[in-house]
Motif scaffolding. Structure first.
Motif, PDB file in Angstrom:
ATOM      1  N   TYR A 166       0.840  -1.202   0.000  1.00 25.49           N
ATOM      2  CA  TYR A 166       0.000   0.000   0.000  1.00 25.49           C
ATOM      3  C   TYR A 166       0.878   1.257   0.000  1.00 25.49           C
ATOM      4  N   LEU A 167       1.859   1.283   0.879  1.00 25.36           N
ATOM      5  CA  LEU A 167       2.705   2.472   1.006  1.00 25.36           C
ATOM      6  C   LEU A 167       3.549   2.711  -0.240  1.00 25.36           C
ATOM      7  N   ASN A 168       3.968   1.629  -0.896  1.00 28.66           N
ATOM      8  CA  ASN A 168       4.759   1.780  -2.126  1.00 28.66           C
ATOM      9  C   ASN A 168       3.943   2.456  -3.217  1.00 28.66           C
ATOM     10  N   LYS A 169       2.651   2.129  -3.288  1.00 29.24           N
ATOM     11  CA  LYS A 169       1.821   2.708  -4.349  1.00 29.24           C
ATOM     12  C   LYS A 169       1.135   3.995  -3.898  1.00 29.24           C
ATOM     13  N   TRP A 170       0.617   3.981  -2.663  1.00 29.03           N
ATOM     14  CA  TRP A 170      -0.229   5.084  -2.224  1.00 29.03           C
ATOM     15  C   TRP A 170       0.366   5.895  -1.070  1.00 29.03           C
ATOM     16  N   GLY A 171       1.617   5.634  -0.741  1.00 31.14           N
ATOM     17  CA  GLY A 171       2.227   6.312   0.406  1.00 31.14           C
ATOM     18  C   GLY A 171       2.377   7.813   0.256  1.00 31.14           C
ATOM     19  N   GLU A 172       2.362   8.315  -0.992  1.00 25.57           N
ATOM     20  CA  GLU A 172       2.439   9.760  -1.215  1.00 25.57           C
ATOM     21  C   GLU A 172       1.058  10.411  -1.161  1.00 25.57           C
ATOM     22  N   ARG A 173       0.010   9.594  -1.215  1.00 22.37           N
ATOM     23  CA  ARG A 173      -1.358  10.139  -1.193  1.00 22.37           C
ATOM     24  C   ARG A 173      -1.762  10.389   0.251  1.00 22.37           C
ATOM     25  N   CYS A 174      -1.680  11.618   0.666  1.00 18.38           N
ATOM     26  CA  CYS A 174      -1.960  11.985   2.048  1.00 18.38           C
ATOM     27  C   CYS A 174      -2.409  13.438   2.071  1.00 18.38           C
ATOM     28  N   VAL A 175      -2.789  13.904   3.221  1.00 14.10           N
ATOM     29  CA  VAL A 175      -3.220  15.292   3.354  1.00 14.10           C
ATOM     30  C   VAL A 175      -2.062  16.225   3.020  1.00 14.10           C
TER      31      VAL A 175
ATOM     32  N   ARG B 196       0.370  13.707 -10.762  1.00 14.64           N
ATOM     33  CA  ARG B 196       0.957  14.926 -10.202  1.00 14.64           C
ATOM     34  C   ARG B 196       1.463  14.665  -8.783  1.00 14.64           C
ATOM     35  N   THR B 197       0.676  13.912  -8.014  1.00 15.69           N
ATOM     36  CA  THR B 197       1.089  13.565  -6.649  1.00 15.69           C
ATOM     37  C   THR B 197       2.409  12.804  -6.663  1.00 15.69           C
ATOM     38  N   ARG B 198       2.535  11.862  -7.571  1.00 17.91           N
ATOM     39  CA  ARG B 198       3.779  11.087  -7.680  1.00 17.91           C
ATOM     40  C   ARG B 198       4.951  11.987  -8.064  1.00 17.91           C
TER      41      ARG B 198
END
Length: 852
Positions: free
Chosen positions: A558-567, A649-651
């Protein structure tokens, strides 16, 4: 020569003066004006003998005949008090108002009529008036006098049909207070300010401790009197009175074909027009409009100097490129370089759109008037404003440029899908290359070189997401218009339901993955005990044990793919889940402790119901149905991929964050900075200049220390979502909060984004880290970004103070079928945790049922 004319004789005459002629015109068109009579200027002038040494001295000693005063008194037989007003020949004209130059006498008894007439007549010959006439090179043409029934107003005020400060023709400004308007004109009293835009009112209610009323002790004239304690903080006009004044001032502006300044009064809830004149001093100075209605989703609260210096450069570069590929001539874009360089502003640490420059850049495209409305909708802008439109000269050459631009736009439209796929393939390759870099083995200068190469990717290859955004704005706006034009539903919100329920929006994937991990934990008693009873630091250590391999691997994936998706994922200073997994573990803990494992796999019924309604309404209308379905299909595709491309863009921003932190680590290791995270208090150019040897200040620690002090001050400032400035931006910002009315609003209105009716208690959430407070309650917050998505399953409904129909919270809530309302003004000031709300996600209506 007649010496007295009544308002029942509607003809106008130059000798009546500007004010009286205006009132006659107002009366003739059915407006409510207190009855009055006029003493014309030529009569008063005839009373003054020729060859006298002092006109002022003559008037001061003049006595009107008794039969003259009796005639006036008999006209107002049953009226106890009169108002005596000036009406100079040139007064209240389109060019010169003479505002405040002549005298007005209020609450004049009939016994004091002689004295009042002399004082008003005499005011035409004061040095003040003479200087005014000389300054404007005006002749002295005399004065008429109006005698009018005195209205003992309960409240009164001055209304402007346009904003007199900014010149905004969409705003009606009303200043009002208790009692007479005498204190407003003189500036002696505090006044409430009501701003009307399309019958939507913004109120600034102040404390009004004093009012001018009849001087009871003398039974004549006025005196300054204390206001009752219950009225001090109460609005001086009711909601219906505000709308009535707004409607009246608008009609008067239409009548005279010029913006109007109107004095009014209310007595026994009846509106009286006391006088109206042209606004002669409209500001010609340009006003800059700053708005963060929607960008606050991406950059909430304070934004660091490094982030802002990075994004302002990105916005300039990518929108310059977008304009060129959308058909605007390169020469035209270069001529407007300053516009593109200033798309954003940083106002005391907060990021704002410069709406003037956004609209200027958009006005370079064909069809600006259509695009402007759609762009405001997409950006969540609530208030209309005027900005100069960049127009081309009417030559064949310019028309040819428009044709070329349209052809390029059409070509881009046809290749949207192909360009998107190519962009994502290219971007994945670039990300893979940079993720393989080992910054620990590099110098700060080497990392900077890699950053500058990566930056070019963000600058020169980002057109596909922007083109998608552009057409998303157009198609979503057209869909909304068609829903209204075809009368498909009464509220005009059906388009929200029609674009919901898509299965290709990746933003809901973190929810399903998170709930899968929660199920994995709950299936193991050992893991359940761990998450229920240990803190996150202990959990991190325990998960390294072999018995938790499956859970650890799932969290790692999860963190490898979505770890940058945060507030705050687009703020470089944000500490992401990947950097600090404990923050993600807190979310897992919440779901484990609540035993919440439901995964929303049911099809969203809203979409099917909306489609059925459209089919019924358009039955037997093949052309309309074909057009509607085409626009709907395009809108769905573009809205979905707008959300998906935001993750790219987040990535990209995540990679920039890692590079900047790596440089910060290098500088801190050499004691150039105290801490690696101090890098975020430097502007990008300051970092680059230092590393390349071109810095004008080499003590970076001092710069950081100063910025930290400033940002501590910024933290305590409360800035509104819209700010207007004219010259010096920072010196004009006003942080004083208006005193709120004591009356509490129990009905709120926002933008309905996802249909559904919910009645539940409120949880006001300021950060996703407060997820423990959510338990099937209504999530109320200031703004959201994609990092909030993992909280949504715990919410009965979502209500957000900021945002638009294309905000992240709006899009994701539609996919999950969670009722959602955004754009609720003053939400956090009016709603508290524990309150019970009744919300309608379709209409955007909110009722506060009870307060905690």
């Amino acid at each position: 020569m007649n010496i007295i004319y009544s308002h029942n004789q509607p003809r106008q005459d130059p000798n009546f003066g500007g004010k009286a002629n205006q009132l006659l015109a107002v009366l003739e068109h059915g407006f409510n004006v207190p009855e009055f009579i006029i003493i014309p200027a030529d009569y008063l002038k005839s009373l003054i003998p020729n060859n006298i040494s002092s006109t002022e001295q003559f008037i001061r000693g003049y006595q009107f005949k008794e039969e003259f005063l009796t005639a006036i008194s008999s006209y107002f037989e049953d009226i106890p008090f009169l108002a005596v007003r000036s009406s100079a020949i040139q007064e209240d004209g389109k060019k010169f108002s003479f505002a405040g130059q002549f005298d007005t006498k209020l609450f004049v008894s009939k016994e004091n009529l002689q004295e009042a007439l002399i004082e008003v007549w005499l005011s035409a010959y004061t040095q003040r008036v003479i200087r005014y006439q000389q300054h404007h090179q005006l002749a002295s043409d005399g004065i008429a006098i109006i005698i009018q029934r005195m209205i003992p107003s309960e409240s009164s005020g001055v209304a402007f049909s346009v904003n007199p400060i900014t010149g905004n023709k969409h705003e009606i400004i009303i200043n009002a207070t208790w009692g007479l308007g005498e204190g407003i004109v003189s500036g002696e009293l505090n006044t409430d300010t009501f701003t009307l835009i399309d019958e939507q009112c913004t109120s600034q209610v102040v404390e009004k401790n004093w009012a001018f009323r009849l001087d009871e002790s003398n039974q004549s004239g006025t005196s300054k009197q204390e206001v009752s304690s219950e009225d001090v903080s109460k609005p001086s006009l009711t909601a219906s009175q505000i709308l009535e004044v707004g409607s009246t001032v608008k009609k008067l502006a239409d009548l005279f074909q010029t913006p109007q300044d109107v004095e009014f009064a209310f007595y026994n809830n009846t509106l009286y027009v006391l006088q109206t004149r042209a606004i002669t001093a409209l500001s010609k100075q340009s006003t800059t409009i700053w708005d963060n209605s929607n960008i606050v989703e991406s950059y909430p609260a304070l934004t660091s100097p490094l982030t802002f210096s990075f994004i302002v450069k990105m916005y300039e570069a990518v929108y310059t490129q977008l304009s060129i590929i959308m058909g605007i001539r390169k020469k035209t874009v270069e001529q407007h370089a300053a516009v593109y360089a200033n798309m954003l502003g940083l106002l005391y640490g907060r990021v704002y759109y410069n709406l003037n420059n956004w609209h200027k850049s958009l006005s370079l495209l064909p069809g600006y008037t259509l695009n402007a409305q759609f762009m405001d909708s997409m950006m969540g802008v609530k208030e209309k404003f005027d900005t100069p439109i960049e127009t081309n000269t009417s030559t064949w050459k310019e028309y040819w440029y428009v044709v070329v631009a349209l052809c390029k736009i059409i070509r881009r439209h046809q290749s949207i899908q192909k360009d998107r796929i190519a962009f994502q393939s290219y971007f994945n390759q670039v990300m893979a290359t940079n993720q393989a870099l080992d910054f620990d083995t590099m110098s700060a200068q080497e990392i900077l070189t890699h950053y500058q190469t990566f930056e070019q990717t963000l600058v020169k290859k980002w057109q596909a997401p922007l083109v998608n955004d552009f057409f998303c704005m157009i198609y979503f706006g057209v869909l909304q218009k068609l829903v209204v034009a075809y009368k498909l539903d009464s509220s005009g919100t059906l388009h929200n339901d029609l674009v919901s329920g898509a299965k290709d929006i990746i933003s809901t994937e973190p929810i399903s993955l998170t709930q899968s991990i929660v199920k994995l934990i709950l299936d193991s008693k050992l893991a359940t005990d761990l998450f229920q009873n240990k803190n996150t630091h202990e959990i991190v250590q325990e998960l390294k044990q072999p018995e938790f391999d499956a859970i650890q691997q799932a969290i790692s994936n999860y963190l490898n793919k979505w770890g940058e998706r945060c507030v705050g994922e687009l703020k470089l200073e944000t500490i992401t889940y990947k950097q600090q997994p404990e923050n993600y573990l807190k979310i897992l803990q919440h779901y484990v402790r609540n035993g919440q494992v439901e995964i929303n796999t049911k099809p969203n019924p809203l979409r099917a119901q909306a489609e059925e309604l459209v089919a019924q309404k358009l039955k037997g209308k093949p052309f309309k149905k074909m057009l509607f379905n085409y626009v709907l299909k395009k809108a769905r595709y573009l809205v979905s991929h707008r959300e998906n491309l935001r993750f790219e863009r987040t990535r990209g921003f995540g990679m920039v964050r890692n590079m900047m932190l790596a440089i910060g680590h290098k500088l801190a290791s050499k004691s150039i900075l105290l801490h690696e995270r101090d890098i975020f208090f430097l502007a990008q150019k300051e970092i680059v200049d230092y590393l390349l040897g071109t810095s004008v200040q080499v003590d970076l620690k001092s710069i950081v220390a100063l910025r930290k002090i400033e940002y501590q001050h910024f933290e305590n400032l409360d800035l509104p979502e819209r700010i207007k400035t004219r010259e010096d931006v920072y010196s004009e910002l006003n942080f004083k909060k208006p005193i709120q009315a004591t009356e509490i609003e129990n009905q709120l209105k926002g933008i309905g984004c996802c249909a559904g009716h919910v009645r539940a208690k409120v949880s006001v959430i300021h950060s996703p880290h407060e997820i423990a407070h959510l338990n099937n309650t209504i999530l109320v917050t200031a703004s959201t970004d994609p990092g909030w998505v993992v909280l949504f399953p715990s919410a009965a409904a979502i209500v957000v103070e900021r945002g638009s129909l294309l905000s992240h919270s709006a899009i994701v809530s539609r996919e999950m079928g969670i009722p959602c309302i955004v754009g609720v003004k003053n939400l956090l000031k009016l709603v508290k945790t524990g309150d019970t709300l009744d919300i309608n996600g379709a209409t955007g209506e909110i009722n506060i049922i009870s307060r905690s």
